[in-house]
Design a protein around this motif. Sequence first.
Motif, short mmCIF file in Angstrom:
data_model
loop_
_atom_site.label_atom_id
_atom_site.label_comp_id
_atom_site.label_asym_id
_atom_site.label_seq_id
_atom_site.Cartn_x
_atom_site.Cartn_y
_atom_site.Cartn_z
N SER A 1 51.22 40.70 54.07
CA SER A 1 50.72 39.82 53.01
C SER A 1 51.94 39.66 51.66
O SER A 1 52.15 38.52 51.13
CB SER A 1 49.57 40.62 52.26
OG SER A 1 49.06 39.86 51.06
N GLU B 1 44.19 45.59 45.47
CA GLU B 1 43.24 44.24 45.47
C GLU B 1 43.97 43.22 44.69
O GLU B 1 43.95 42.02 45.01
CB GLU B 1 41.90 44.73 45.03
CG GLU B 1 40.89 43.48 44.90
CD GLU B 1 39.66 43.88 44.45
OE1 GLU B 1 38.74 42.82 44.29
OE2 GLU B 1 39.16 44.97 44.36
N TYR C 1 45.42 40.25 46.81
CA TYR C 1 44.53 38.81 46.78
C TYR C 1 45.15 37.79 45.89
O TYR C 1 44.50 36.67 45.72
CB TYR C 1 43.00 39.23 45.95
CG TYR C 1 42.17 39.77 47.19
CD1 TYR C 1 42.16 39.49 48.60
CD2 TYR C 1 41.08 40.83 46.77
CE1 TYR C 1 41.36 39.79 49.43
CE2 TYR C 1 39.99 40.84 47.70
CZ TYR C 1 40.36 40.78 48.83
OH TYR C 1 39.34 41.01 50.09
N HIS C 2 46.08 37.90 45.21
CA HIS C 2 46.43 37.09 44.31
C HIS C 2 48.07 36.51 44.49
O HIS C 2 48.70 35.68 43.79
CB HIS C 2 46.43 37.62 42.89
CG HIS C 2 45.30 37.67 42.18
ND1 HIS C 2 44.73 39.01 42.42
CD2 HIS C 2 44.28 36.61 41.87
CE1 HIS C 2 43.31 38.77 42.00
NE2 HIS C 2 43.31 37.70 41.66
N GLN D 1 46.54 29.78 48.68
CA GLN D 1 45.16 30.11 48.08
C GLN D 1 45.13 30.00 46.82
O GLN D 1 44.25 29.33 46.19
CB GLN D 1 44.87 31.60 48.52
CG GLN D 1 43.54 31.76 48.22
CD GLN D 1 43.06 33.35 48.86
OE1 GLN D 1 43.88 33.90 49.59
NE2 GLN D 1 41.94 33.96 48.61
#
Length: 362
Positions: free
Chosen positions: A195, A312, A316-317, A322
């Motif tokens: 990631s 998280e 996620y950021h 995205q």
Amino acid sequence: MYVAVKGGERAIDNAHAWLAEERRGDTSIAELSVAQIREQLALAVNRVMAEGSLFDPDLAALAIKQSRGDLIEAIFLIRAYRTTLPRFGGSNPIETDAMACDRRVSATFKDAPGGQVLGPTFDYTHRLLDFKLAADGEVPEAQTATPPDTDTPHIMAFLDREDLIQAEKAGDETPPDLTRTPLELPADRALRLQSLARGDEGFILGMAYSTQRGYARNHAFVAELRIGTVAVEMDIPELGFAIDIGEMTVTECETVNQFKGSKTEPPQFTRGYGLVFGMSERKAISMALVDRALRWKELGEDDLGAPAQDEEFVLYHCDNIQATGFLEHIKLPHYVDFQSELELIRKLRREAQENITQEAAE
């Protein structure tokens, strides 16, 4: 998709034509070729490959040209193209010990075995504009360095010998592929590193900088930063052995971090790790710092509530595609939603005014 008025398709076609015209620019000036972008804007090409998860300098250069230099748009194009490619199998893990290093520096060991190789770097430039480039002046050629004939061992191995650094636990299972399966939390380290490798360089840099400013108590030294070419091997079942199917340039960074010990681990050094396509050392260093910050739980450290420790929040950021999709969707037509909000505000204002009038009458 919203269609607000008739003629929407014609307006979109015209917008595409105008975009193509703006992308070309002044036609009296020679057009940039894909080869020119690939060779002369190599760092931009490297970023597109890294965050697009596809090592192909020609396609990355084409995406940069098509996107008018908007690297996030170029990354989006590369990821979209990547989904159309067939997958024949997986390569073996690359052996960075056998890397042909163009650059290899250490901030912890002055006399590192194999020597320090400065390579092509901005580190020692004066950051002054070079107007010779504006005049299309020729740049003098650098002297050709002779690469070492032997493998370049990792510096971390010397700390391993003295048992001063936490041992890495090699997993037998193939890690999940983030390009094919959605991210799930909690994520193991292999998935976190995937990631981070695909994450936006600016976001990862900001997170890494925060750790150096005290948000995670994560003081690090660069044990080794290396950039070079590695072979890519693939096992061929019909042959019964692995063969080289190509080579690629990667940047690898290993950091060594202070660690006072915890209830589960003794005092020792710990590691942070980053590996990125191409010459992308800022990204690799940032990735290593954030990797180390995210390891607080497995090392038995305290949760300081730092942003870089929040798995998280970070994972996620950090994905710019995205984030861009969610952010830019708000510029699309939301007429119905806004009308409902407008009616609600009007209703609330009427009720508030009626209450004021009623109180005044009483």
